[in-house]
Write a protein that holds these residues in place. Structure first.
Motif, PDB file in Angstrom:
ATOM      1  N   GLU A  41     -61.956   6.136 -33.627  1.00 51.02           N
ATOM      2  CA  GLU A  41     -62.768   6.857 -32.648  1.00 51.02           C
ATOM      3  C   GLU A  41     -62.992   6.012 -31.399  1.00 51.02           C
ATOM      4  O   GLU A  41     -63.013   6.537 -30.270  1.00 51.02           O
ATOM      5  CB  GLU A  41     -64.110   7.221 -33.273  1.00 51.02           C
ATOM      6  N   LEU A  42     -63.173   4.675 -31.583  1.00 52.68           N
ATOM      7  CA  LEU A  42     -63.363   3.791 -30.436  1.00 52.68           C
ATOM      8  C   LEU A  42     -62.140   3.784 -29.543  1.00 52.68           C
ATOM      9  O   LEU A  42     -62.245   3.850 -28.297  1.00 52.68           O
ATOM     10  CB  LEU A  42     -63.670   2.377 -30.933  1.00 52.68           C
ATOM     11  N   VAL A  43     -60.963   3.734 -30.166  1.00 53.45           N
ATOM     12  CA  VAL A  43     -59.720   3.767 -29.383  1.00 53.45           C
ATOM     13  C   VAL A  43     -59.598   5.085 -28.634  1.00 53.45           C
ATOM     14  O   VAL A  43     -59.206   5.124 -27.448  1.00 53.45           O
ATOM     15  CB  VAL A  43     -58.505   3.540 -30.310  1.00 53.45           C
ATOM     16  N   ALA A  44     -59.980   6.159 -29.326  1.00 53.83           N
ATOM     17  CA  ALA A  44     -59.902   7.477 -28.663  1.00 53.83           C
ATOM     18  C   ALA A  44     -60.882   7.551 -27.490  1.00 53.83           C
ATOM     19  O   ALA A  44     -60.563   8.104 -26.411  1.00 53.83           O
ATOM     20  CB  ALA A  44     -60.195   8.570 -29.675  1.00 53.83           C
ATOM     21  N   LEU A  45     -62.089   7.021 -27.664  1.00 55.80           N
ATOM     22  CA  LEU A  45     -63.077   7.038 -26.585  1.00 55.80           C
ATOM     23  C   LEU A  45     -62.609   6.169 -25.427  1.00 55.80           C
ATOM     24  O   LEU A  45     -62.782   6.561 -24.227  1.00 55.80           O
ATOM     25  CB  LEU A  45     -64.426   6.534 -27.114  1.00 55.80           C
ATOM     26  N   GLN A  46     -62.056   5.005 -25.729  1.00 58.18           N
ATOM     27  CA  GLN A  46     -61.565   4.145 -24.653  1.00 58.18           C
ATOM     28  C   GLN A  46     -60.436   4.841 -23.895  1.00 58.18           C
ATOM     29  O   GLN A  46     -60.358   4.753 -22.650  1.00 58.18           O
ATOM     30  CB  GLN A  46     -61.077   2.807 -25.245  1.00 58.18           C
ATOM     31  N   LYS A  47     -59.581   5.523 -24.573  1.00 61.16           N
ATOM     32  CA  LYS A  47     -58.490   6.236 -23.927  1.00 61.16           C
ATOM     33  C   LYS A  47     -59.023   7.375 -23.060  1.00 61.16           C
ATOM     34  O   LYS A  47     -58.585   7.582 -21.914  1.00 61.16           O
ATOM     35  CB  LYS A  47     -57.529   6.763 -24.966  1.00 61.16           C
ATOM     36  N   ALA A  48     -59.987   8.105 -23.654  1.00 57.77           N
ATOM     37  CA  ALA A  48     -60.568   9.221 -22.885  1.00 57.77           C
ATOM     38  C   ALA A  48     -61.335   8.707 -21.682  1.00 57.77           C
ATOM     39  O   ALA A  48     -61.340   9.339 -20.599  1.00 57.77           O
ATOM     40  CB  ALA A  48     -61.479  10.048 -23.779  1.00 57.77           C
ATOM     41  N   LEU A  49     -61.978   7.560 -21.850  1.00 55.17           N
ATOM     42  CA  LEU A  49     -62.764   7.012 -20.752  1.00 55.17           C
ATOM     43  C   LEU A  49     -61.864   6.576 -19.605  1.00 55.17           C
ATOM     44  O   LEU A  49     -62.229   6.705 -18.427  1.00 55.17           O
ATOM     45  CB  LEU A  49     -63.586   5.834 -21.271  1.00 55.17           C
ATOM     46  N   LYS A  50     -60.682   6.052 -19.942  1.00 52.83           N
ATOM     47  CA  LYS A  50     -59.745   5.669 -18.886  1.00 52.83           C
ATOM     48  C   LYS A  50     -59.235   6.871 -18.122  1.00 52.83           C
ATOM     49  O   LYS A  50     -58.939   6.785 -16.925  1.00 52.83           O
ATOM     50  CB  LYS A  50     -58.568   4.907 -19.506  1.00 52.83           C
ATOM     51  N   GLU A  51     -59.112   7.965 -18.784  1.00 50.03           N
ATOM     52  CA  GLU A  51     -58.591   9.174 -18.118  1.00 50.03           C
ATOM     53  C   GLU A  51     -59.669   9.934 -17.342  1.00 50.03           C
ATOM     54  O   GLU A  51     -59.364  10.789 -16.532  1.00 50.03           O
ATOM     55  CB  GLU A  51     -57.977  10.103 -19.179  1.00 50.03           C
ATOM     56  N   GLU A  52     -60.921   9.635 -17.613  1.00 53.21           N
ATOM     57  CA  GLU A  52     -62.024  10.384 -16.965  1.00 53.21           C
ATOM     58  C   GLU A  52     -62.511   9.580 -15.745  1.00 53.21           C
ATOM     59  O   GLU A  52     -62.830   8.401 -15.847  1.00 53.21           O
ATOM     60  CB  GLU A  52     -63.177  10.559 -17.959  1.00 53.21           C
ATOM     61  N   PRO A  53     -62.606  10.238 -14.520  1.00 52.38           N
ATOM     62  CA  PRO A  53     -63.077   9.530 -13.316  1.00 52.38           C
ATOM     63  C   PRO A  53     -64.588   9.324 -13.365  1.00 52.38           C
ATOM     64  O   PRO A  53     -65.302  10.053 -14.025  1.00 52.38           O
ATOM     65  CB  PRO A  53     -62.678  10.450 -12.172  1.00 52.38           C
ATOM     66  N   LEU A  54     -65.035   8.306 -12.649  1.00 48.64           N
ATOM     67  CA  LEU A  54     -66.464   8.021 -12.619  1.00 48.64           C
ATOM     68  C   LEU A  54     -67.210   8.989 -11.684  1.00 48.64           C
ATOM     69  O   LEU A  54     -68.337   9.392 -11.981  1.00 48.64           O
ATOM     70  CB  LEU A  54     -66.690   6.569 -12.153  1.00 48.64           C
TER      71      LEU A  54
END
Length: 419
Positions: free
Chosen positions: A231-244
């Motif tokens: 789940e952490l890897v998935a969140l990190q991946k999703a976070l990279k794809e999501e703009p601030l």
């Protein structure tokens, strides 16, 4: 000179001439035989016949069998120095005029082994028994009977002791086996009292259950950790794809930015999805750290419990081994005792009297010797033979002393020739 041939008539003439020599020798021999016969003490004879049961022994398989005793052993027992000396002391009131060797020479033993040597208790008594006949020859009729009677009693006592050795040995072995069984049973009871196995077994079962519970918790924690990592890897991946930020025409003033970051510029709006992902990421990292600490703790607990469980299992195994040893020793001792008891009961069941008197000693009425008639007859024959021989010797010397010149000594005189 012609050779003279001796005829039967010449022998008869010589014997007739020396008839007094023959008669005197014959009578002298008879008189000497009568004198010797009457001078010798009378000899009386009595006998006793016994049935002897061979000793009963145990063979290696535990069966009761008859022992094979050599004939010489029976004779040694019957003619033992102690036995014969005791008989003499009993009959002559401890002042015997005869020695043991003299008594032994006057006892004749006739021993007959059984014709069939069976090896089971089913063998009949008549077949199993050894027949012993003892013949006593003694110069005193009453003493002959007393000696035979005393010998029979003494021999029966000594042979009973000899034949009962197997039973005594078996009884001693049974007593020893019973003591051994009692000691081993006491050792087992003492061990169980000082080392309660149920408590040790419950402790082992408790630590075993705890070990399995910790192991299950550890496996569950490891599973959660693996899921959290994914789940952490998935969140990190999703976070990279999501703009601030999002670009907009106008944005409200924001006093601060969550999770750090820079102040948005004109026309930019903070992305809530991004902030939510950052929040979830922080929670997941905290969960991951907690699971890591929990797993380490569980692993330490599992190692500690594993050592305790191994110690308890080893103690339980040693206790069970010692208990099995003691129980096996008790079982072997009990079986030994049962076998010996069964053998003793069987021995008692088939055991009969070791000595049975078939023919008791009797007081002889008439002496068996010396035989005066036989002595006189033998002396008469010898005297007659010696008289005849002496008659020829006397004739030889007489004729040798008066033989004429030119005639051979011992040659009968020739008749004068008539013209």
């Amino acid at each position: 000179m012609e050779e003279y041939e001796v005829s039967l008539a010449d022998y008869i003439r010589i014997l007739w001439k020396g008839k007094w020599v023959v008669l005197a020798t014959f009578l002298a021999a008879i008189v000497a035989a009568l004198a010797i016969s009457y001078a010798q003490p009378n000899q009386y004879q009595t006998s006793i016949t016994l049935f002897l049961r061979p000793p009963l022994i145990l063979d290696p398989s535990g069966r009761v069998i008859y022992a094979s005793i050599p004939t010489e052993t029976y004779k040694q027992l019957a003619l033992a120095n102690d036995l014969l000396q005791s008989v003499l002391n009993q009959v002559y009131k401890n002042n015997p005029p005869f020695t043991v060797a003299q008594l032994r020479d006057r006892i004749k033993l006739d021993l007959q082994q059984p014709t069939s040597t069976g090896t089971t208790p089913a063998m009949t008594v008549a077949v199993a028994y050894v027949t012993l006949k003892a013949i006593f020859t003694w110069p005193d009729r009453d003493k002959a009977f007393e000696l035979a009677d005393a010998w029979a009693k003494g021999f029966a006592a000594s042979y009973t002791d000899f034949a009962s050795d197997a039973r005594r040995s078996l009884e001693q072995a049974l007593t020893k086996a019973e003591e051994d069984l009692t000691q081993k049973q006491a050792a087992l009871n003492e061990f169980l009292r000082e080392n309660p196995g149920k408590m040790l077994q419950k402790e082992t079962e408790g630590f075993s259950e705890l070990y399995h519970a910790i192991l299950i918790s550890l496996n569950e924690a490891k599973t959660k950790l693996e899921g959290a990592k994914e789940e952490l890897v998935a969140l990190q991946k999703a976070l990279k794809e999501e703009p601030l930020y999002y670009t907009v025409s106008a944005i409200p003033e924001q006093p601060f930015l969550p999770f750090g970051g820079t102040q948005p510029t004109q026309g930019q709006l903070l992305n809530e999805t991004y902030t939510n992902l950052r929040y979830q990421l922080a929670l997941k990292e905290a969960e991951l750290a907690f699971l890591t600490v929990q797993i380490n703790q569980l692993q330490n607990n599992l190692a500690e419990v594993s050592q305790i469980l191994a110690q308890k299992e080893r103690e339980l195994l040693e206790w069970q081994f010692k208990k099995d040893q003691l129980e096996q020793a008790v079982l072997v001792a009990a079986r030994t005792w049962e076998q010996l008891m069964s053998a003793l009961q069987m021995l008692v069941a088939v055991e009969t009297k070791p000595v049975t008197i078939v023919q008791a000693p009797f007081k002889p009425d008439e002496p068996i010797g010396p035989s005066k008639k036989l002595n006189v007859a033998v002396a008469g024959v010898l005297g007659l033979f010696l008289g005849v021989l002496l008659a020829f010797v006397v004739h030889y010397f007489q004729e040798s002393s008066k033989a004429p010149h030119g005639e051979e000594p011992g040659q009968p005189p020739q008749e004068p020739r008539q013209d």
